[in-house]
Design a protein around this motif. Structure first.
Motif, PDB file in Angstrom:
ATOM      1  N   ASN A 262       0.824  -1.207   0.000  1.00 44.87           N
ATOM      2  CA  ASN A 262       0.000   0.000   0.000  1.00 44.87           C
ATOM      3  C   ASN A 262       0.854   1.252   0.000  1.00 44.87           C
ATOM      4  O   ASN A 262       1.836   1.341   0.724  1.00 44.87           O
ATOM      5  CB  ASN A 262      -0.888   0.030   1.247  1.00 44.87           C
ATOM      6  CG  ASN A 262      -1.894  -1.082   1.227  1.00 44.87           C
ATOM      7  OD1 ASN A 262      -2.606  -1.258   0.245  1.00 44.87           O
ATOM      8  ND2 ASN A 262      -1.941  -1.855   2.289  1.00 44.87           N
ATOM      9  N   ARG A 263       0.443   2.209  -0.812  1.00 40.36           N
ATOM     10  CA  ARG A 263       1.099   3.509  -0.771  1.00 40.36           C
ATOM     11  C   ARG A 263       0.558   4.280   0.428  1.00 40.36           C
ATOM     12  O   ARG A 263      -0.639   4.267   0.705  1.00 40.36           O
ATOM     13  CB  ARG A 263       0.813   4.283  -2.060  1.00 40.36           C
ATOM     14  CG  ARG A 263       1.566   5.599  -2.173  1.00 40.36           C
ATOM     15  CD  ARG A 263       1.160   6.344  -3.443  1.00 40.36           C
ATOM     16  NE  ARG A 263       1.529   5.605  -4.651  1.00 40.36           N
ATOM     17  CZ  ARG A 263       2.754   5.603  -5.178  1.00 40.36           C
ATOM     18  NH1 ARG A 263       3.708   6.299  -4.624  1.00 40.36           N
ATOM     19  NH2 ARG A 263       3.010   4.907  -6.266  1.00 40.36           N
ATOM     20  N   LYS A 264       1.453   4.924   1.137  1.00 41.91           N
ATOM     21  CA  LYS A 264       1.026   5.687   2.314  1.00 41.91           C
ATOM     22  C   LYS A 264       0.782   7.142   1.945  1.00 41.91           C
ATOM     23  O   LYS A 264       1.268   7.614   0.918  1.00 41.91           O
ATOM     24  CB  LYS A 264       2.088   5.566   3.398  1.00 41.91           C
ATOM     25  CG  LYS A 264       2.219   4.117   3.832  1.00 41.91           C
ATOM     26  CD  LYS A 264       3.060   3.926   5.042  1.00 41.91           C
ATOM     27  CE  LYS A 264       2.880   2.487   5.497  1.00 41.91           C
ATOM     28  NZ  LYS A 264       3.831   2.118   6.509  1.00 41.91           N
TER      29      LYS A 264
ATOM     30  N   VAL B  32      -6.331   4.341  11.325  1.00 42.70           N
ATOM     31  CA  VAL B  32      -5.845   4.420   9.953  1.00 42.70           C
ATOM     32  C   VAL B  32      -5.794   3.011   9.348  1.00 42.70           C
ATOM     33  O   VAL B  32      -5.285   2.085   9.978  1.00 42.70           O
ATOM     34  CB  VAL B  32      -4.437   5.073   9.891  1.00 42.70           C
ATOM     35  CG1 VAL B  32      -3.872   5.004   8.476  1.00 42.70           C
ATOM     36  CG2 VAL B  32      -4.514   6.519  10.359  1.00 42.70           C
ATOM     37  N   SER B  33      -6.359   2.886   8.155  1.00 37.76           N
ATOM     38  CA  SER B  33      -6.416   1.570   7.514  1.00 37.76           C
ATOM     39  C   SER B  33      -6.176   1.690   6.017  1.00 37.76           C
ATOM     40  O   SER B  33      -6.427   2.739   5.413  1.00 37.76           O
ATOM     41  CB  SER B  33      -7.790   0.952   7.755  1.00 37.76           C
ATOM     42  OG  SER B  33      -7.940  -0.233   6.988  1.00 37.76           O
ATOM     43  N   TYR B  34      -5.703   0.600   5.421  1.00 38.49           N
ATOM     44  CA  TYR B  34      -5.487   0.561   3.969  1.00 38.49           C
ATOM     45  C   TYR B  34      -6.411  -0.478   3.332  1.00 38.49           C
ATOM     46  O   TYR B  34      -6.250  -0.823   2.179  1.00 38.49           O
ATOM     47  CB  TYR B  34      -4.012   0.251   3.674  1.00 38.49           C
ATOM     48  CG  TYR B  34      -3.105   1.269   4.306  1.00 38.49           C
ATOM     49  CD1 TYR B  34      -2.761   2.436   3.640  1.00 38.49           C
ATOM     50  CD2 TYR B  34      -2.652   1.107   5.617  1.00 38.49           C
ATOM     51  CE1 TYR B  34      -1.977   3.404   4.234  1.00 38.49           C
ATOM     52  CE2 TYR B  34      -1.867   2.068   6.226  1.00 38.49           C
ATOM     53  CZ  TYR B  34      -1.532   3.210   5.531  1.00 38.49           C
ATOM     54  OH  TYR B  34      -0.768   4.169   6.139  1.00 38.49           O
ATOM     55  N   CYS B  35      -7.352  -1.006   4.100  1.00 39.47           N
ATOM     56  CA  CYS B  35      -8.207  -2.079   3.594  1.00 39.47           C
ATOM     57  C   CYS B  35      -9.603  -1.959   4.190  1.00 39.47           C
ATOM     58  O   CYS B  35      -9.827  -2.318   5.345  1.00 39.47           O
ATOM     59  CB  CYS B  35      -7.574  -3.428   3.946  1.00 39.47           C
ATOM     60  SG  CYS B  35      -8.551  -4.844   3.408  1.00 39.47           S
ATOM     61  N   ALA B  36     -10.538  -1.423   3.383  1.00 34.56           N
ATOM     62  CA  ALA B  36     -11.897  -1.193   3.875  1.00 34.56           C
ATOM     63  C   ALA B  36     -12.616  -2.498   4.193  1.00 34.56           C
ATOM     64  O   ALA B  36     -13.329  -2.601   5.196  1.00 34.56           O
ATOM     65  CB  ALA B  36     -12.692  -0.382   2.857  1.00 34.56           C
ATOM     66  N   THR B  37     -12.425  -3.511   3.335  1.00 40.11           N
ATOM     67  CA  THR B  37     -13.142  -4.758   3.595  1.00 40.11           C
ATOM     68  C   THR B  37     -12.571  -5.481   4.816  1.00 40.11           C
ATOM     69  O   THR B  37     -13.255  -6.270   5.445  1.00 40.11           O
ATOM     70  CB  THR B  37     -13.096  -5.702   2.372  1.00 40.11           C
ATOM     71  OG1 THR B  37     -11.741  -5.864   1.971  1.00 40.11           O
ATOM     72  CG2 THR B  37     -13.900  -5.159   1.212  1.00 40.11           C
TER      73      THR B  37
ATOM     74  N   VAL C 218      -9.577   8.357   1.410  1.00 37.58           N
ATOM     75  CA  VAL C 218      -8.741   9.236   0.604  1.00 37.58           C
ATOM     76  C   VAL C 218      -8.350   8.531  -0.690  1.00 37.58           C
ATOM     77  O   VAL C 218      -7.868   7.395  -0.657  1.00 37.58           O
ATOM     78  CB  VAL C 218      -7.410   9.599   1.322  1.00 37.58           C
ATOM     79  CG1 VAL C 218      -6.714  10.729   0.585  1.00 37.58           C
ATOM     80  CG2 VAL C 218      -7.647   9.967   2.758  1.00 37.58           C
ATOM     81  N   GLY C 219      -8.548   9.209  -1.816  1.00 38.26           N
ATOM     82  CA  GLY C 219      -8.138   8.633  -3.091  1.00 38.26           C
ATOM     83  C   GLY C 219      -9.118   8.965  -4.188  1.00 38.26           C
ATOM     84  O   GLY C 219     -10.219   9.459  -3.918  1.00 38.26           O
ATOM     85  N   GLY C 220      -8.717   8.717  -5.432  1.00 41.56           N
ATOM     86  CA  GLY C 220      -9.580   9.069  -6.549  1.00 41.56           C
ATOM     87  C   GLY C 220      -9.770   7.948  -7.556  1.00 41.56           C
ATOM     88  O   GLY C 220     -10.426   8.119  -8.577  1.00 41.56           O
TER      89      GLY C 220
ATOM     90  N   PHE D 188      -9.497   5.728   5.729  1.00 41.57           N
ATOM     91  CA  PHE D 188      -9.127   4.659   4.807  1.00 41.57           C
ATOM     92  C   PHE D 188      -8.317   5.243   3.654  1.00 41.57           C
ATOM     93  O   PHE D 188      -8.818   6.079   2.912  1.00 41.57           O
ATOM     94  CB  PHE D 188     -10.376   3.928   4.316  1.00 41.57           C
ATOM     95  CG  PHE D 188     -10.995   3.099   5.406  1.00 41.57           C
ATOM     96  CD1 PHE D 188     -10.636   1.776   5.570  1.00 41.57           C
ATOM     97  CD2 PHE D 188     -11.889   3.661   6.303  1.00 41.57           C
ATOM     98  CE1 PHE D 188     -11.164   1.011   6.592  1.00 41.57           C
ATOM     99  CE2 PHE D 188     -12.431   2.909   7.335  1.00 41.57           C
ATOM    100  CZ  PHE D 188     -12.063   1.577   7.483  1.00 41.57           C
ATOM    101  N   VAL D 189      -7.093   4.809   3.557  1.00 41.95           N
ATOM    102  CA  VAL D 189      -6.171   5.351   2.571  1.00 41.95           C
ATOM    103  C   VAL D 189      -6.177   4.443   1.346  1.00 41.95           C
ATOM    104  O   VAL D 189      -5.857   3.253   1.436  1.00 41.95           O
ATOM    105  CB  VAL D 189      -4.747   5.441   3.164  1.00 41.95           C
ATOM    106  CG1 VAL D 189      -3.773   6.004   2.130  1.00 41.95           C
ATOM    107  CG2 VAL D 189      -4.748   6.303   4.428  1.00 41.95           C
ATOM    108  N   ALA D 190      -6.585   5.003   0.201  1.00 41.18           N
ATOM    109  CA  ALA D 190      -6.628   4.216  -1.043  1.00 41.18           C
ATOM    110  C   ALA D 190      -5.991   5.038  -2.150  1.00 41.18           C
ATOM    111  O   ALA D 190      -6.645   5.472  -3.091  1.00 41.18           O
ATOM    112  CB  ALA D 190      -8.074   3.858  -1.382  1.00 41.18           C
ATOM    113  N   VAL D 191      -4.710   5.307  -2.013  1.00 35.85           N
ATOM    114  CA  VAL D 191      -3.999   6.161  -2.964  1.00 35.85           C
ATOM    115  C   VAL D 191      -3.016   5.358  -3.816  1.00 35.85           C
ATOM    116  O   VAL D 191      -2.004   5.876  -4.257  1.00 35.85           O
ATOM    117  CB  VAL D 191      -3.269   7.322  -2.232  1.00 35.85           C
ATOM    118  CG1 VAL D 191      -4.277   8.276  -1.616  1.00 35.85           C
ATOM    119  CG2 VAL D 191      -2.312   6.807  -1.162  1.00 35.85           C
TER     120      VAL D 191
END
Lengths: 300, 102
Positions: free
Chosen positions: A111-113, A127-132, A146-148, A229-232
């Motif tokens: 995961n990119r931080k 803080v998480s990188y995985c919603a599921t 966060v993310g597009g 949730f970080v999704a970048v």
């Protein structure tokens, strides 16, 4: 000397192990963490042929057992370097050096931080990188995504069913992800779009309490959320091997569908390779191709 | 020893009042990485003496996940004298827990 060393025991690496063993080559799989790769985070896989539903954990276990039964050897050590001496490749780990005729790099991605202060400290505390994986902890709470891209959009949609409120923070005013998902999100009353903004601060006591976002005009706003949730995007784990493979601007290993790199005898398979579609089925396909190419290389 | 399953009801007696350090694995049945981690903890529970190994299902015992501010699992917390001494989040190799236990 081992015939083929495979770096990474995710779906690509373990499939390569199966193919290489079936071609009667000796196989050593080196894995930094635990077999399975990122698929173990997926509760339910619905798009892999044959199994209508299978958990990522079960999938990983099945492939691991299959590779083991065929005689692949697994060692849990992190490969930090590949040295190329023509017919012999040396794979270096913190404890050992292993020699092989061919190497397949199947290290996947991480995961990119965001790169905001205290981000690491707050992983698992908001803080998480995985919603599921972690969404269930935020039932009826406020969260931000966060993310597009598609991952961010799908995460927001998933969380909208669980959380009381979902902020979707994006640094631009248009999403890279699919319009259809954006439209679905717009229908949700509990989703708020926060455009042209980046997260500039995480406020926490023992766990995350709010995030500060700053927009392009410099306006600062505080969002009261207990989850971020970080999704970048993801970073391919190729950095250690840059001396033997060519990397593109984003760090992916340059190799065509035949999985060959610029170094004869070094192959790449899976998510860390340049490609358009990164799915479980394309990862296992790469494993098959890379192993077949490696066998061909050794036999020639 | 093996990893012992505990609950909110037994948390105080098993963990907080324990005379020896306790390593508690907060997990759920739907969590793949938790399942991957368990064999490592089972192995360590046999190898290590002077440490108790426990596991608590956070779906059945959400109070304890709340109590310790857990938002991601597997989450393994080392308790000494009833207090949190160290915490590890996510799937990690055996050496990481070796180090944690000293």
């Amino acid at each position: 000397m081992t015939d083929i060393i495979i770096i990474g025991a995710g779906p690509a690496g373990m499939t390569a192990a199966i193919y290489a063993r079936r071609a009667s080559k000796s196989v050593l799989v080196l894995e930094a963490m635990s077999y399975g790769g990122q698929i173990i985070n997926t509760p339910d896989i619905e798009n892999y042929p044959v199994a209508a539903h299978i958990s990522g954990f079960e999938f990983a276990q099945n492939v691991y057992n299959q590779a083991k039964a065929l005689g692949a050897e697994f060692k849990f050590e992190k490969a930090v370097e590949i040295r190329d001496s023509g017919d012999t490749k040396t794979v270096v780990t913190p404890k050992n050096e292993y020699e092989a005729k061919a190497v397949i790099i199947a290290t996947g991605s991480e995961n990119r931080k965001l790169g905001v202060a205290d981000e690491d400290k707050l992983v698992g505390r908001g803080v998480s990188y995985c919603a599921t994986c972690d969404g269930a902890f935020f039932r009826k709470k406020a969260v931000a995504v966060v993310g597009g891209g598609n991952t961010a959009l799908e995460d927001a949609l998933y969380l909208a069913d669980i959380a009381e409120k979902v902020y979707l923070i994006h640094r631009r005013d248009r999403f890279r992800g699919e319009d259809a998902t954006v439209e679905k999100l717009k229908q949700r009353e509990n989703v708020e779009f926060v455009y042209n903004s980046v997260v500039t601060k995480l406020n926490a006591d023992k766990k995350l309490e709010s995030v500060e976002v700053t927009d392009k005009q410099g306006n600062v706003r505080t969002l009261e959320v207990s989850g971020l949730f970080v999704a970048v995007g993801r970073i391919p784990e190729n950095q250690n091997f840059a001396s033997v493979i060519e990397l593109d601007g984003a760090g992916y290993a340059v190799a065509a569908e035949n999985c060959r790199t610029k170094t004869p005898g070094v192959f790449v398979a899976g998510d860390n390779r340049v490609k358009d579609v990164r799915q479980l089925v394309t990862a296992t396909a790469d494993g098959a191709v890379a192993a077949t190419e490696a066998v061909k290389y050794i036999n020639s | 020893m093996a990893v012992k399953t505990i609950t909110t009801e037994t948390f105080a007696s098993e963990v907080l009042q324990s005379n020896i350090p306790v390593l508690v694995d907060f997990y759920a049945d739907w969590c793949g990485p938790c399942k991957m981690l368990r064999p490592t903890l089972e192995e360590l529970s046999v190898e290590k003496s002077g440490v108790k190994f426990a596991a608590i299902n956070i779906d059945d015992n959400p109070e304890m996940a709340d109590e310790y501010g857990i938002s991601s699992i597997p989450c393994v917390i080392l308790f000494k004298n009833g207090k949190e001494a160290d915490r590890s989040i996510g799937l990690r190799p055996k050496e990481a827990f070796d180090e944690m236990l000293g």
